[in-house]
Design a protein around this motif. Structure first.
Motif, PDB file in Angstrom:
ATOM      1  N   LEU A  44       0.839  -1.199   0.000  1.00 44.11           N
ATOM      2  CA  LEU A  44       0.000   0.000   0.000  1.00 44.11           C
ATOM      3  C   LEU A  44       0.872   1.246   0.000  1.00 44.11           C
ATOM      4  CD1 LEU A  44      -2.545  -1.069   2.763  1.00 44.11           C
ATOM      5  CD2 LEU A  44      -2.876  -1.161   0.285  1.00 44.11           C
ATOM      6  N   ILE A  85     -14.180   5.550   8.105  1.00 41.80           N
ATOM      7  CA  ILE A  85     -13.128   4.917   8.890  1.00 41.80           C
ATOM      8  C   ILE A  85     -12.176   6.014   9.343  1.00 41.80           C
ATOM      9  CG2 ILE A  85     -11.264   3.215   8.906  1.00 41.80           C
ATOM     10  CD1 ILE A  85     -12.652   1.708   6.711  1.00 41.80           C
ATOM     11  N   ALA A 128      -5.062  -6.819   2.701  1.00 51.04           N
ATOM     12  CA  ALA A 128      -5.921  -6.150   1.720  1.00 51.04           C
ATOM     13  C   ALA A 128      -7.294  -6.818   1.670  1.00 51.04           C
ATOM     14  CB  ALA A 128      -5.261  -6.173   0.342  1.00 51.04           C
ATOM     15  N   LEU A 182      -9.160  -5.672   4.866  1.00 52.85           N
ATOM     16  CA  LEU A 182      -9.532  -4.260   4.869  1.00 52.85           C
ATOM     17  C   LEU A 182     -10.572  -3.969   3.793  1.00 52.85           C
ATOM     18  CD1 LEU A 182      -6.068  -2.629   5.639  1.00 52.85           C
ATOM     19  CD2 LEU A 182      -8.002  -2.939   7.187  1.00 52.85           C
ATOM     20  N   ASP A 183     -10.512  -4.673   2.674  1.00 56.70           N
ATOM     21  CA  ASP A 183     -11.562  -4.532   1.658  1.00 56.70           C
ATOM     22  C   ASP A 183     -12.904  -4.967   2.237  1.00 56.70           C
ATOM     23  OD1 ASP A 183      -9.717  -3.645  -0.121  1.00 56.70           O
ATOM     24  OD2 ASP A 183      -9.745  -5.395  -1.445  1.00 56.70           O
ATOM     25  N   SER A 241     -14.037  -2.416   4.846  1.00 60.35           N
ATOM     26  CA  SER A 241     -14.453  -1.176   4.173  1.00 60.35           C
ATOM     27  C   SER A 241     -15.847  -1.330   3.589  1.00 60.35           C
ATOM     28  CB  SER A 241     -13.515  -0.833   3.018  1.00 60.35           C
ATOM     29  OG  SER A 241     -12.261  -0.559   3.489  1.00 60.35           O
ATOM     30  N   HIS A 243     -18.741   1.171   4.591  1.00 55.46           N
ATOM     31  CA  HIS A 243     -19.229   2.170   3.649  1.00 55.46           C
ATOM     32  C   HIS A 243     -20.606   1.833   3.091  1.00 55.46           C
ATOM     33  CE1 HIS A 243     -15.462   3.962   4.181  1.00 55.46           C
ATOM     34  NE2 HIS A 243     -14.767   3.185   3.389  1.00 55.46           N
ATOM     35  N   VAL A 291      -1.980   1.882   5.270  1.00 56.89           N
ATOM     36  CA  VAL A 291      -3.360   1.560   5.649  1.00 56.89           C
ATOM     37  C   VAL A 291      -4.162   2.849   5.848  1.00 56.89           C
ATOM     38  CG1 VAL A 291      -4.790   0.564   7.484  1.00 56.89           C
ATOM     39  CG2 VAL A 291      -2.822  -0.702   6.611  1.00 56.89           C
ATOM     40  N   GLN A 317      -4.777   4.539   2.356  1.00 61.10           N
ATOM     41  CA  GLN A 317      -5.609   3.833   1.381  1.00 61.10           C
ATOM     42  C   GLN A 317      -6.992   3.441   1.924  1.00 61.10           C
ATOM     43  OE1 GLN A 317      -4.636   3.980  -1.595  1.00 61.10           O
ATOM     44  NE2 GLN A 317      -2.527   4.590  -1.167  1.00 61.10           N
ATOM     45  N   TYR A 318      -7.156   3.372   3.226  1.00 62.54           N
ATOM     46  CA  TYR A 318      -8.437   2.877   3.744  1.00 62.54           C
ATOM     47  C   TYR A 318      -9.189   3.846   4.650  1.00 62.54           C
ATOM     48  CZ  TYR A 318      -7.497  -1.678   1.717  1.00 62.54           C
ATOM     49  OH  TYR A 318      -7.283  -2.691   0.833  1.00 62.54           O
ATOM     50  N   CYS A 319      -8.487   4.872   5.189  1.00 63.87           N
ATOM     51  CA  CYS A 319      -9.179   5.764   6.121  1.00 63.87           C
ATOM     52  C   CYS A 319      -9.613   7.041   5.402  1.00 63.87           C
ATOM     53  CB  CYS A 319      -8.263   6.127   7.285  1.00 63.87           C
ATOM     54  SG  CYS A 319      -7.817   4.689   8.265  1.00 63.87           S
ATOM     55  N   GLN A 320     -10.694   7.667   5.917  1.00 62.62           N
ATOM     56  CA  GLN A 320     -11.117   8.943   5.350  1.00 62.62           C
ATOM     57  C   GLN A 320     -10.578  10.103   6.191  1.00 62.62           C
ATOM     58  OE1 GLN A 320     -13.707   6.259   5.480  1.00 62.62           O
ATOM     59  NE2 GLN A 320     -12.536   5.934   3.612  1.00 62.62           N
TER      60      GLN A 320
END
Ligand SMILES: Nc1ncnc2c1ncn2[C@@H]1O[C@H](COP(=O)(O)OP(=O)(O)OP(=O)(O)O)[C@@H](O)[C@H]1O
Ligand SMILES: Nc1ncnc2c1ncn2[C@@H]1O[C@H](COP(=O)(O)OP(=O)(O)OP(=O)(O)O)[C@@H](O)[C@H]1O
Ligand SMILES: [Mg+2]
Ligand SMILES: [Mg+2]
Lengths: 284, 276
Positions: free
Chosen positions: A255, B41, B198, B201-202, B205, B209, B224, B227-230
């Motif tokens: 990532l 997230i 991944a 976390l996918d 998510s 969401h 992380v 790519q995954y948190c807002q």
């Protein structure tokens, strides 16, 4: 001759009950680690990395195959010889808290290897070394009097590292040693390990899931998949030209820490699991 | 980010924790604010020992009796104030309303029960009726979802037979079994390789969401976060020193600690410099 040699090791965990299946955790694993070298072990969760680490220190017995340090077979040693040999071998456990006696003060935990293997040093000298080792891993000296439960996860992890390095062993298995550390403390710990390695020619078997860390610290990398080592290469070569489909999948799943570069990796490109992705793709 | 909204899921104001120790009172958390909207997230990053786990455990009332937790507000949407809830009633909140993944997965698994029984006890405690058979089917499905290849073997075994990453995944599966509206996870993927990380976390998510749930995710992995948190909260020495959208904080960090953190991301191809 390499300092550590592991040859064609098999390890099966027997089924605990009727109808259960045994787990063939290591299926003919061979590797060697030289003095002053870091061999990284990467691989899928459950592929046998921690089992390999415990086997390399003979904390568990093997079903077949040999583990040698300095050419001497650990499996052939009697209890006394093995005990003396242990002075040269240490482990940083993957689960820090599980490996620290909750009723022992941090100072006593870190002192243990010296008390067992170099009691002639005496209490004052051992205490001095404990305090300076705590400082080296970024913990205040006052932590010596605390209990493990009074420390954060990353602080417990550093206690495990302090315990493993204090006696300057020749061989250390580091099982995910920096997984609970933020980047700046991680860099500090990795630099400390590198310094000790240079000064004392220590050999490291370094298990990690973090590819940045692995790229940073290792000379060579062994990739484990389903209980086997599927490729071993010098670090640069593995990153530039990964051969096994699992290694390729792994590298493409990294990532980016930059949110402007969204990751293109779609978990296993339509395959349900990494196994499907690896199995439905021929080695390059 | 389909269901991300302005609607609050969790609002914490001025949370502080003090712990009485034989060496005096310590204050690991000194007034933390945390806002989580539905469908997002929120990541928490910070130096080892800065108070991330203590903040979370304080909120969930999981700290030992020698500690005191205070806050002006700790409001969980659709429930009420967490700190106003008696500790014994928090059992009903944890699991059903808030799923929790602790930093040490083995600490939250019972060493003497088979894994199957831990799924059963969890479901039985929160539902009026669930048969062993139904519970097992649900557990098999949850473990399959987190990438456990042989779920039946795991269910029929004990915690000590699991690898570190397998234990983490069992705990994640347990924490999401009752579909809580909020998931709080403390470094849930440290024992997982990038591919499995991944996958999980996918999965999480999607859960957050698409269904308007929320998550608080403590991690040291800036990949992380990116790519995954807002949104992200940066903690230092028991306090929040910076917070904002991931884009703002990661691209233009304001606080010196955040700047240092982002500057220490190793560049690909870089070797460790030991010269210092
Ligand atoms: N004491 C045990 N009894 C039974 N099975 C075990 C035992 N220890 C490990 N195993 C099994 O052996 C396999 C390898 O486990 P190991 O801990 O070596 O994996 P790992 O590569 O370190 O994984 P992770 O990255 O998740 O830590 C797993 O399937 C695990 O369930
Ligand atoms: N029972 C306790 N007694 C005294 N100090 C404590 C106790 N529990 C935690 N601390 C201290 O509080 C601080 C915060 O700990 P916490 O576990 O919240 O850190 P963290 O941010 O989660 O760190 P990590 O990233 O290493 O897990 C640490 O410095 C720790 O040593
Ligand atoms: Mg392991
Ligand atoms: Mg923590």
């Amino acid at each position: 001759m390499s300092l550590v040699e592991i040859e064609d090791v098999h390890k099966v965990f027997p089924a605990r009950q009727r109808g259960g299946e045994p787990v063939h955790a290591l299926k003919g694993v061979s590797l060697h680690v030289n003095e002053g070298e870091t061999l990284a072990v990467i691989g899928e969760s459950g592929s046998g990395k921690s089992t390999l680490g415990r086997v390399a220190l003979r904390l568990i017995d093997v079903d077949s195959g040999a583990v040698r340090i300095d050419g001497k077979d650990l499996g052939a040693m009697d209890a006394n010889t093995l005990r003396r040999q242990r002075a040269d071998m240490q482990l940083v456990f993957q689960e820090p808290f599980e490996s620290l006696n909750p009723r022992m003060a941090i100072g006593a935990i870190v002192a243990e290897p010296l008390q067992i293997h170099q009691p002639q040093l005496g209490t004052t000298e051992i205490r001095r070394q404990v305090l300076s080792t705590l400082e080296h891993v970024g913990l205040p000296q006052s932590f010596a009097d605390r209990l493990p439960g009074e420390l954060s996860g990353g602080q417990q992890q550093r206690v495990g590292i302090a315990r493993a390095i204090i006696s300057r062993p020749r061989f250390v298995v580091l099982d995910e040693p920096t997984s609970s550390l933020d980047l700046s403390i991680r860099a500090q710990i990795l630099a400390l390990l590198a310094e000790l390695q240079r000064e004392y020619s220590m050999a490291y078997l370094f298990v990690s899931h973090d590819m940045h860390t692995v790229e940073w610290v290792s000379d060579r990398i062994a990739v484990m998949y389903l209980g086997e080592i599927v490729e071993t290469k010098p670090t640069r070569e593995l990153f530039d030209a990964p051969e096994h489909p699992y290694t390729q999948t792994l590298l493409s799943a990294r990532l980016s820490p930059d949110p402007r570069e969204p990751h293109a990796y779609k978990a296993f490109a339509g395959h349900k699991t990494v196994r499907d992705a690896v199995e439905n793709q021929e080695p390059a | 980010m389909n269901a991300q909204s302005e609607e609050l899921a969790l609002e914490v104001r001025n949370l502080a924790v003090s712990i009485k120790t034989p060496h005096g009172v310590v204050h690991p958390v000194k007034g933390v604010d945390l806002t989580v909207h539905k469908g997002e997230i929120v990541g928490i990053v910070g130096e080892s020992g800065c108070g991330k786990s203590t903040t979370i455990k304080g909120l969930l009332r999981l700290l030992p009796a020698n500690s005191t937790v205070t806050a002006d507000k700790a409001q969980l949407a659709g429930y009420g104030d967490l700190l106003a809830t008696p500790v014994r009633r928090m059992r009903e909140v944890r699991g059903a309303k808030i799923g929790f993944v602790a930093q040490n997965p083995f600490g939250s698994l019972n060493p003497i029960y088979k894994i199957e029984r831990q799924f059963y006890e969890l479901q039985k405690a929160h539902k009026t009726k669930v048969s062993r058979k139904e519970s097992r089917e649900i557990a098999l499905r949850m473990l399959d979802g987190v990438g456990i290849v042989n779920p039946a073997r795991v269910l029929d075994g004990y915690a000590h037979q699991l690898s570190g990453g397998m234990a983490q995944r069992v705990v994640i599966a347990l924490a999401t079994t009752l579909s809580p509206q909020l998931l709080i996870a403390d470094e849930p993927t440290t024992g997982l390789d990038a591919t499995v990380q991944a996958q999980i976390l996918d999965l999480i998510s999607g859960f957050v969401h698409q269904e308007g749930r929320s998550m608080v995710l403590v991690t040291h992995d800036l990949g992380v976060i990116a790519q995954y948190c807002q949104r992200v909260v940066v903690m230092y020495d028991g306090q929040v020193v910076e917070h904002g959208s991931v884009m703002d904080v990661m691209v233009e960090p304001q606080h010196p600690y955040t700047q240092r953190l982002i500057a220490s991301v190793p560049k690909p191809g870089e070797k460790l410099d030991v010269s210092r």
